[in-house]
Design a protein around this motif. Sequence first.
Motif, PDB file in Angstrom:
ATOM      1  N   ASN A 120      65.081  -3.046  21.045  1.00 47.61           N
ATOM      2  CA  ASN A 120      66.351  -2.842  20.348  1.00 47.61           C
ATOM      3  C   ASN A 120      66.624  -3.930  19.323  1.00 47.61           C
ATOM      4  N   SER A 121      66.837  -3.493  18.098  1.00 45.00           N
ATOM      5  CA  SER A 121      67.213  -4.384  17.001  1.00 45.00           C
ATOM      6  C   SER A 121      67.800  -3.532  15.892  1.00 45.00           C
ATOM      7  N   ARG A 122      68.807  -4.052  15.237  1.00 46.17           N
ATOM      8  CA  ARG A 122      69.395  -3.283  14.133  1.00 46.17           C
ATOM      9  C   ARG A 122      68.411  -3.144  12.978  1.00 46.17           C
ATOM     10  N   TYR A 123      67.361  -3.968  12.963  1.00 48.55           N
ATOM     11  CA  TYR A 123      66.351  -3.880  11.908  1.00 48.55           C
ATOM     12  C   TYR A 123      65.266  -2.854  12.245  1.00 48.55           C
ATOM     13  N   LEU A 124      65.351  -2.245  13.429  1.00 52.46           N
ATOM     14  CA  LEU A 124      64.386  -1.226  13.840  1.00 52.46           C
ATOM     15  C   LEU A 124      65.131   0.065  14.198  1.00 52.46           C
ATOM     16  N   ALA A 125      66.170   0.361  13.453  1.00 58.49           N
ATOM     17  CA  ALA A 125      67.002   1.517  13.779  1.00 58.49           C
ATOM     18  C   ALA A 125      67.506   2.198  12.513  1.00 58.49           C
ATOM     19  N   LYS A 126      67.484   3.510  12.526  1.00 59.43           N
ATOM     20  CA  LYS A 126      68.029   4.285  11.407  1.00 59.43           C
ATOM     21  C   LYS A 126      69.498   4.602  11.617  1.00 59.43           C
ATOM     22  N   ILE A 127      69.925   4.652  12.892  1.00 52.82           N
ATOM     23  CA  ILE A 127      71.337   4.814  13.223  1.00 52.82           C
ATOM     24  C   ILE A 127      71.692   3.788  14.293  1.00 52.82           C
ATOM     25  N   GLN A 128      72.970   3.465  14.418  1.00 51.56           N
ATOM     26  CA  GLN A 128      73.393   2.434  15.358  1.00 51.56           C
ATOM     27  C   GLN A 128      72.955   2.721  16.786  1.00 51.56           C
ATOM     28  N   ALA A 129      73.012   3.994  17.186  1.00 50.77           N
ATOM     29  CA  ALA A 129      72.705   4.361  18.570  1.00 50.77           C
ATOM     30  C   ALA A 129      71.247   4.122  18.927  1.00 50.77           C
ATOM     31  N   HIS A 130      70.376   3.906  17.926  1.00 52.18           N
ATOM     32  CA  HIS A 130      68.976   3.617  18.214  1.00 52.18           C
ATOM     33  C   HIS A 130      68.782   2.183  18.721  1.00 52.18           C
ATOM     34  N   TYR A 131      69.740   1.319  18.491  1.00 53.73           N
ATOM     35  CA  TYR A 131      69.611  -0.038  19.043  1.00 53.73           C
ATOM     36  C   TYR A 131      70.806  -0.423  19.911  1.00 53.73           C
ATOM     37  N   LYS A 132      71.873   0.340  19.835  1.00 52.39           N
ATOM     38  CA  LYS A 132      73.066   0.063  20.629  1.00 52.39           C
ATOM     39  C   LYS A 132      73.552   1.395  21.214  1.00 52.39           C
ATOM     40  N   THR A 133      73.048   1.710  22.410  1.00 51.90           N
ATOM     41  CA  THR A 133      73.367   3.011  22.992  1.00 51.90           C
ATOM     42  C   THR A 133      74.847   3.110  23.314  1.00 51.90           C
ATOM     43  N   PRO A 134      75.445   4.267  23.086  1.00 52.94           N
ATOM     44  CA  PRO A 134      76.878   4.451  23.349  1.00 52.94           C
ATOM     45  C   PRO A 134      77.149   4.533  24.850  1.00 52.94           C
ATOM     46  N   ILE A 135      78.404   4.687  25.193  1.00 52.11           N
ATOM     47  CA  ILE A 135      78.819   4.764  26.595  1.00 52.11           C
ATOM     48  C   ILE A 135      78.265   6.052  27.211  1.00 52.11           C
ATOM     49  N   HIS A 136      77.602   5.925  28.360  1.00 51.47           N
ATOM     50  CA  HIS A 136      76.991   7.095  28.976  1.00 51.47           C
ATOM     51  C   HIS A 136      76.700   6.857  30.452  1.00 51.47           C
ATOM     52  N   GLN A 137      76.280   7.924  31.126  1.00 49.08           N
ATOM     53  CA  GLN A 137      75.754   7.881  32.489  1.00 49.08           C
ATOM     54  C   GLN A 137      74.336   8.444  32.444  1.00 49.08           C
ATOM     55  N   ASP A 138      73.400   7.795  33.121  1.00 47.91           N
ATOM     56  CA  ASP A 138      72.013   8.253  33.076  1.00 47.91           C
ATOM     57  C   ASP A 138      71.793   9.543  33.859  1.00 47.91           C
ATOM     58  N   TYR A 139      72.715   9.865  34.760  1.00 46.32           N
ATOM     59  CA  TYR A 139      72.504  11.063  35.577  1.00 46.32           C
ATOM     60  C   TYR A 139      72.328  12.317  34.724  1.00 46.32           C
ATOM     61  N   ARG A 140      73.039  12.403  33.618  1.00 45.64           N
ATOM     62  CA  ARG A 140      72.962  13.616  32.791  1.00 45.64           C
ATOM     63  C   ARG A 140      71.541  13.860  32.283  1.00 45.64           C
ATOM     64  N   SER A 141      70.816  12.808  31.976  1.00 45.56           N
ATOM     65  CA  SER A 141      69.450  12.984  31.466  1.00 45.56           C
ATOM     66  C   SER A 141      68.419  12.972  32.589  1.00 45.56           C
ATOM     67  N   MET A 142      68.712  12.256  33.669  1.00 45.85           N
ATOM     68  CA  MET A 142      67.768  12.164  34.781  1.00 45.85           C
ATOM     69  C   MET A 142      67.788  13.403  35.663  1.00 45.85           C
ATOM     70  N   LEU A 143      69.016  13.833  36.018  1.00 44.22           N
ATOM     71  CA  LEU A 143      69.204  14.948  36.956  1.00 44.22           C
ATOM     72  C   LEU A 143      68.401  14.730  38.232  1.00 44.22           C
ATOM     73  N   GLY A 144      68.506  13.508  38.752  1.00 47.68           N
ATOM     74  CA  GLY A 144      67.855  13.194  40.012  1.00 47.68           C
ATOM     75  C   GLY A 144      68.779  13.490  41.176  1.00 47.68           C
ATOM     76  N   SER A 145      68.526  12.841  42.310  1.00 49.07           N
ATOM     77  CA  SER A 145      69.383  13.026  43.478  1.00 49.07           C
ATOM     78  C   SER A 145      70.718  12.334  43.243  1.00 49.07           C
ATOM     79  N   PHE A 146      71.688  12.649  44.082  1.00 50.63           N
ATOM     80  CA  PHE A 146      73.016  12.046  43.921  1.00 50.63           C
ATOM     81  C   PHE A 146      73.007  10.547  44.221  1.00 50.63           C
ATOM     82  N   ASN A 147      71.986  10.064  44.919  1.00 48.93           N
ATOM     83  CA  ASN A 147      71.889   8.622  45.184  1.00 48.93           C
ATOM     84  C   ASN A 147      70.788   7.981  44.334  1.00 48.93           C
TER      85      ASN A 147
END
Length: 231
Positions: A120-147
Amino acid sequence: MYKLTINDIKNYNDDGFLIIKNAFPRNTIQEILSASKEVFINQIKANGISSGEYDDEEKFNNDLFVLFKKNYNSFLGAAKLCQQSIPLFKACTNPIIISLLSQLGIKKPAICVKPIVYFNSRYLAKIQAHYKTPIHQDYRSMLGSFNSIVVWLPLVKLNKDLGPVEFIPGSHKKGIYDTKQGEWGRYIDKKQIDENSFVSQSMETGDMVIFSSFMIHRSGNNISNKIRWSI
């Protein structure tokens, strides 16, 4: 092997994350970092930017920034290839991680998402979210178990300027949040949370964070000229 205390387990259950100091072998971390850099160095040389011989981190960083600007396709190809390194995949099954998961109640862990190297670096990103991820929960992308648990390791020493991951303690207890679609992916609108609730901590190589996939988190802001390497 790292042994969690009763207090560690309580803190994890209460806060949803736990920073474990000096838990992971530094030589393993260096292997992952070196393998990742090697892929980029090959493209730096192929694009005539430099000989690829580096005595200091600043020179490598600057040449990588040049590669990003000069030949984005070469940079992108290297970025994809370093996600397939053997040291990266070996780290996923390190006995230390398996033991920690077991102590937190996951006796038979499965890997539901491939490991990822971040640079992550602002010099290696075309948009801000490529180096500074926004507020999120990983469960949405992982879809693993509840624990399900996320293991995050910095590959370099992290001070505040490099922007360590920021968490909202206890947010994992509130289930899945509504999201909006953005360029990076689905993110949680700031209106749903109290931004003053975020906490972060500087970390050394060898430290790790384990956190619930329901934990609300985001990248800190890397305001330095360095690259925040992590997996």
